[in-house]
Design an enzyme around this catalytic site. Structure first.
Site, PDB file in Angstrom:
ATOM      1  N   SER A  71       0.796  -1.191  -0.040  1.00 53.75           N
ATOM      2  CA  SER A  71       0.122  -0.082   0.121  1.00 53.75           C
ATOM      3  C   SER A  71       0.765   1.366  -0.081  1.00 53.75           C
ATOM      4  O   SER A  71       1.885   1.068   0.595  1.00 53.75           O
ATOM      5  CB  SER A  71      -0.818   0.007   1.219  1.00 53.75           C
ATOM      6  OG  SER A  71      -1.518   1.122   1.284  1.00 53.75           O
ATOM      7  N   TYR A  84      -4.531  -2.437   9.039  1.00 57.24           N
ATOM      8  CA  TYR A  84      -4.046  -2.534   7.643  1.00 57.24           C
ATOM      9  C   TYR A  84      -2.607  -2.348   7.551  1.00 57.24           C
ATOM     10  O   TYR A  84      -1.828  -2.888   6.990  1.00 57.24           O
ATOM     11  CB  TYR A  84      -4.907  -1.324   6.732  1.00 57.24           C
ATOM     12  CG  TYR A  84      -4.458  -1.254   5.326  1.00 57.24           C
ATOM     13  CD1 TYR A  84      -5.041  -2.141   4.768  1.00 57.24           C
ATOM     14  CD2 TYR A  84      -3.839  -0.178   5.069  1.00 57.24           C
ATOM     15  CE1 TYR A  84      -4.794  -1.950   3.203  1.00 57.24           C
ATOM     16  CE2 TYR A  84      -3.606   0.156   3.638  1.00 57.24           C
ATOM     17  CZ  TYR A  84      -4.045  -0.990   2.953  1.00 57.24           C
ATOM     18  OH  TYR A  84      -3.477  -0.726   1.589  1.00 57.24           O
TER      19      TYR A  84
END
Length: 180
Positions: A71, A84
């Protein structure tokens, strides 16, 4: 998946690991341990298991390339995304360690860090809150959200012979997102 690839194509030459199960935005102290475990089972352990069996198949074949999807948020500390970012950092660590462990055996392991991209989840959020897209786009120096194909091009390059000397790298395909 791996047995299918071996049966259909005679072996596994490259693999892309892209796992994501969401908890939404939730402060760390409000995450139930069961939810944490469920998210980590997909976002971290799922990537580990894929790599474990992909590496074995690639060793049989004499080499290959693995790309893990991370990410563009990996340089941030976004409130409510501990679940996350923890998983993505684990993926980056596994990527680097596996790269060192298997490079001499012909397996290149790298990662791609996408910035904001038109995923089904983002399309859903955009339908509910158009300002979300404007805020995300404003953080990208290119001023827009990526199409999935733009990130896929980075992945394909890392899997190709053109990237034969790239090992253990995280390639940001983010329109400059990490710069802001």
């Amino acid at each position: 998946m791996i047995e299918f690839a071996k049966d259909r194509f005679g072996g596994l030459d490259f693999a892309v690991n892209n796992a994501m199960r969401s908890l939404g935005v939730r402060p760390l102290a409000e995450i139930d341990p069961e939810d944490w475990d469920a998210v980590m089972a997909v976002n971290m352990t799922g990537v580990f298991l894929c790599m474990k069996y992909e590496i074995a198949a690639m060793l049989e074949r004499g080499g290959g390339a693995i790309v893990n999807i991370g990410s563009g948020n990996h340089y941030s500390a976004e409130p409510g995304l501990s679940w996350y970012l923890a998983a993505k950092q684990a993926v980056y660590s596994m990527t680097k360690v596996a790269a060192v462990e298997y490079a001499t055996q012909g397996i290149r392991v790298n990662a791609v860090a996408p910035g904001p991209m038109w995923t089904p989840a983002l399309r859903k959020v955009a339908a509910e809150d158009a300002s979300h897209v404007a805020r995300r786009s404003a953080r990208v120096p290119l001023g827009r959200i990526a199409e999935p194909e733009e990130v896929a091009e980075a992945v394909l390059w890392l899997c190709s012979p053109a990237a034969s000397f790239v090992v253990g790298h995280t390639l940001a395909a983010d329109g400059g997102y990490v710069l802001k």
